[in-house]
Write an enzyme that holds these catalytic residues in place. Structure first.
Site, short mmCIF file in Angstrom:
data_model
loop_
_atom_site.label_atom_id
_atom_site.label_comp_id
_atom_site.label_asym_id
_atom_site.label_seq_id
_atom_site.Cartn_x
_atom_site.Cartn_y
_atom_site.Cartn_z
N ASP A 31 0.85 -1.19 0.00
CA ASP A 31 0.00 0.00 0.00
C ASP A 31 0.89 1.23 0.00
O ASP A 31 2.06 1.14 0.35
CB ASP A 31 -0.92 -0.01 1.24
CG ASP A 31 -2.18 0.81 1.02
OD1 ASP A 31 -2.06 2.01 0.72
OD2 ASP A 31 -3.28 0.26 1.14
N THR A 123 -13.68 -3.67 -8.44
CA THR A 123 -14.86 -3.55 -9.31
C THR A 123 -14.59 -2.46 -10.35
O THR A 123 -14.39 -1.31 -9.99
CB THR A 123 -16.09 -3.17 -8.47
OG1 THR A 123 -16.23 -4.16 -7.45
CG2 THR A 123 -17.35 -3.12 -9.31
N GLU A 157 -19.01 -6.60 3.58
CA GLU A 157 -18.41 -6.17 4.83
C GLU A 157 -19.16 -6.84 5.97
O GLU A 157 -20.36 -7.06 5.88
CB GLU A 157 -18.46 -4.65 4.94
CG GLU A 157 -17.50 -4.00 3.96
CD GLU A 157 -17.56 -2.49 3.97
OE1 GLU A 157 -17.94 -1.90 4.98
OE2 GLU A 157 -17.23 -1.91 2.93
N PHE A 257 -32.50 -9.70 1.34
CA PHE A 257 -32.42 -8.40 0.64
C PHE A 257 -33.79 -7.81 0.31
O PHE A 257 -33.95 -7.07 -0.64
CB PHE A 257 -31.53 -8.51 -0.62
CG PHE A 257 -30.11 -8.14 -0.32
CD1 PHE A 257 -29.34 -8.94 0.51
CD2 PHE A 257 -29.57 -6.95 -0.78
CE1 PHE A 257 -28.05 -8.58 0.85
CE2 PHE A 257 -28.27 -6.58 -0.45
CZ PHE A 257 -27.52 -7.39 0.37
N ALA A 260 -37.16 -3.55 3.88
CA ALA A 260 -37.42 -2.14 3.56
C ALA A 260 -36.92 -1.28 4.70
O ALA A 260 -36.86 -1.70 5.85
CB ALA A 260 -38.92 -1.94 3.35
N CYS A 268 -20.05 0.37 -1.99
CA CYS A 268 -20.22 -0.41 -3.22
C CYS A 268 -21.50 -0.11 -3.98
O CYS A 268 -21.46 0.46 -5.06
CB CYS A 268 -20.15 -1.90 -2.90
SG CYS A 268 -18.51 -2.41 -2.41
C1 UDX Z 1 -22.20 -5.35 -1.30
C2 UDX Z 1 -22.52 -6.72 -1.94
O1 UDX Z 1 -23.45 -7.44 -1.13
C3 UDX Z 1 -21.24 -7.51 -2.11
O2 UDX Z 1 -21.51 -8.74 -2.74
C4 UDX Z 1 -20.28 -6.67 -2.94
O3 UDX Z 1 -19.07 -7.35 -3.14
C5 UDX Z 1 -20.02 -5.34 -2.29
O4 UDX Z 1 -21.26 -4.66 -2.08
P1 UDX Z 1 -21.74 -4.50 1.19
O5 UDX Z 1 -21.53 -3.13 0.61
O6 UDX Z 1 -20.79 -5.00 2.21
O7 UDX Z 1 -21.73 -5.59 0.02
O8 UDX Z 1 -23.19 -4.48 1.85
P2 UDX Z 1 -24.56 -5.28 1.70
O9 UDX Z 1 -24.65 -6.29 2.74
O10 UDX Z 1 -24.79 -5.70 0.30
O11 UDX Z 1 -25.58 -4.11 2.06
C6 UDX Z 1 -25.65 -2.94 1.24
C7 UDX Z 1 -26.64 -1.94 1.78
O12 UDX Z 1 -27.96 -2.39 1.55
C8 UDX Z 1 -26.55 -1.65 3.27
O13 UDX Z 1 -26.66 -0.26 3.48
C9 UDX Z 1 -27.74 -2.39 3.85
O14 UDX Z 1 -28.19 -1.81 5.04
C10 UDX Z 1 -28.74 -2.27 2.73
N1 UDX Z 1 -29.77 -3.31 2.72
C11 UDX Z 1 -29.43 -4.62 2.56
C12 UDX Z 1 -31.12 -2.97 2.84
O15 UDX Z 1 -31.46 -1.79 2.96
N2 UDX Z 1 -32.08 -3.97 2.80
C13 UDX Z 1 -31.74 -5.27 2.65
O16 UDX Z 1 -32.66 -6.10 2.63
C14 UDX Z 1 -30.38 -5.62 2.53
#
Ligand code: UDX
Length: 466
Positions: A31, A123, A157, A257, A260, A268
């Site tokens: 890094d 990505t 994460e 997922f 709501a 991401c």
């Molecule tokens: C995401 C993807 O899941 C992962 O595969 C990719 O490599 C990177 O981006 P991450 O950013 O760690 O991972 O979070 P994730 O668990 O996907 O949640 C994303 C956001 O969606 C969060 O703010 C979470 O609170 C929100 N979320 C998730 C909802 O609002 N409702 C849901 O049902 C699920």
């Protein structure tokens, strides 16, 4: 055993470096940020990721893992070079900023005097890998002996170690016109995972890049779909949580997922759907992704809606009120506040004249850097002290397990506003609180005594693994 270099030691790179060592490889993490390197060398993870510190410490102690700022050291040492640096959104544009990815290739390639494999994990917009392959070969003394493949990460994460060591699938993009060396080396690196039967899909570079962006676009769409249903539920007096449970039983839809609430944030999903739209535009396929603009709009509207809900609950104006905000991270089990709906909402409420006190189990330090003017508390009770309303904006277990009696005498007004639909309305209503959720009817103690409470008791709130 393979000798591996991982460029970038952020959420992705640090996890990947430690996990590759855990698989038995010899790894050097590289890094440009000396403070990150110093922490990692000392066995300290510079961010919160459950389980990562143990993996890091174990592999440092075993001598399989080290960190350095020297590209020369990495080039001399490794046969496989992973790119795990960030691709943030460009300032003032939707497109991805590829400065860091390009910088790795620009710095590394001129040092590659032996045959080497470069594997991208970041990505990136489709077409980037092919461009980088050309660039690496033209800049490297080893020239045509440099192979480049794309091996996107899918880690979440909070589950990063598990997602790296036990992923749902592995994807590799390669240049079919060239030898199979990239594929052979990738199979060696992940041999242990492949032995476990983890699906391994080998494809061309463009498809591998698109797998990642389309997976994130799908997840974002799923969340915005249920949040759009929440808007309709609000207008119709229906309950989106029950609706999600009910449609989620259909295996074709699935319950995960479909929670709501205040919507998605993080480093991401928001920037990836925007970069995807920008790239589709460049390719002349923008029409295919216009729906993602709506996905983004629905998501951003949730934040405004949450502010309106609070204003409404409190009697029309936030001026001079005290609001407790529980949660600052973009999701639980993370200290990441990049594009966090929670912090954004806290900021908007403060702008409307409320004094806002924020508590989060892990994300306070990072929040302070972005929003230094918010008040920060060191406990739930402190944040809620004298509050006219309590907002749950990140569904940490600590908040989901809260009992009204812990806050009854702490707050000034018994109003619970659940931005993640993660609490049991009946518990709060029966304790004499007003409860509001996004996409759910509002429940006051009076209404519950008319029978709403019993109806709700049969509503199980299921928050599946994200
Ligand atoms: C995401 C993807 O899941 C992962 O595969 C990719 O490599 C990177 O981006 P991450 O950013 O760690 O991972 O979070 P994730 O668990 O996907 O949640 C994303 C956001 O969606 C969060 O703010 C979470 O609170 C929100 N979320 C998730 C909802 O609002 N409702 C849901 O049902 C699920």
């Amino acid at each position: 055993m393979t000798r591996i270099a991982v460029f970038g030691t952020g959420y992705l790179g640090a996890t990947h470096a430690a996990c590759m060592a855990e698989l038995g490889h010899e790894v050097i993490g590289v890094d440009v940020d000396a403070s990150k390197l110093a922490k990692l060398e000392a066995g300290e993870v510079p961010f919160y990721e459950p389980g990562l510190e143990e993996v890091l410490k174990r592999n440092l102690a075993a001598g399989r893992l080290r960190f350095s700022s020297s590209y020369q050291e990495a080039a001399d040492f490794a046969e496989v070079h992973f790119i795990g640096v960030g691709t943030p959104q460009k300032k003032g544009e939707f497109a991805a900023d590829l400065t860091h990815v390009d910088a790795v290739v620009d710095s590394l390639a001129p040092l590659l005097t032996r045959p080497a494999v470069i594997l991208g994990k970041s990505t990136v917009p489709v077409g980037t890998a092919a461009r980088l392959a050309e660039k690496a070969r033209s800049k490297a003394p080893a020239g045509d002996d440099i192979e480049l493949g794309w091996n996107p990460e899918f880690l979440r994460e909070g589950y990063a170690v598990q997602d790296t060591l036990h992923p749902d699938r592995l994807v590799l993009g390669r240049e079919w016109s060239r030898t199979s060396r990239v594929e052979d080396v990738t199979r060696e690196v992940y041999a242990q995972l492949l032995d476990e039967g983890i699906p391994f899909l080998v494809t061309d570079l463009a498809t591998s890049e698109l797998v990642k962006t389309s997976a994130n676009a799908f997840l974002a769409t799923k969340i915005s779909f249920i949040n759009a249903m929440a808007e309709v539920c609000e207008a119709a007096g229906a309950d989106v949580s029950v609706l999600a449970d009910a449609i989620g039983h259909d295996a074709r839809i699935g319950r995960r997922f479909l929670n709501a609430g205040v919507g998605f944030g993080g480093g991401c999903l928001p920037k990836d759907i925007r970069a995807f739209m920008a790239r589709a535009g460049e390719l002349g396929a923008d029409q295919a992704l216009t729906f993602l603009r709506e996905v983004d709009n629905i998501n951003m509207r949730r934040r405004t809606r949450m502010v309106e809900l609070v204003r409404d609950a409190i009697g029309g104006s936030l001026l001079g009120t005290r609001i407790a905000v529980l949660g600052a991270a973009f999701k639980p089990d993370s200290d990441d506040v990049r594009d966090s709906p929670a912090l954004n909402i806290a900021g908007q409420i403060q702008l409307q004249g409320a004094s806002v006190n924020v508590y989060d189990p892990r994300a306070i330090e990072n929040s302070r850097k972005i929003f230094p003017t918010l008040e920060y508390a060191t406990s739930v009770r402190e944040a809620c002290s004298g509050a006219d309303a309590v907002l749950v904006l990140t569904e940490w277990d600590e908040f989901r397990n809260l009992h009204p009696s812990e806050l009854d005498r702490v707050v000034r007004g018994r109003r619970m506003i659940d931005g993640r639909n993660c609490l049991s309305p009946v518990d709060w209503i029966s304790a004499g609180w007003e409860y509001r959720g996004l996409g759910r009817p509002s429940f006051t103690p009076q209404r519950s005594s008319m029978g709403y409470g019993e109806g709700l008791a049969s509503t199980t709130l299921r928050l599946g693994r994200r």
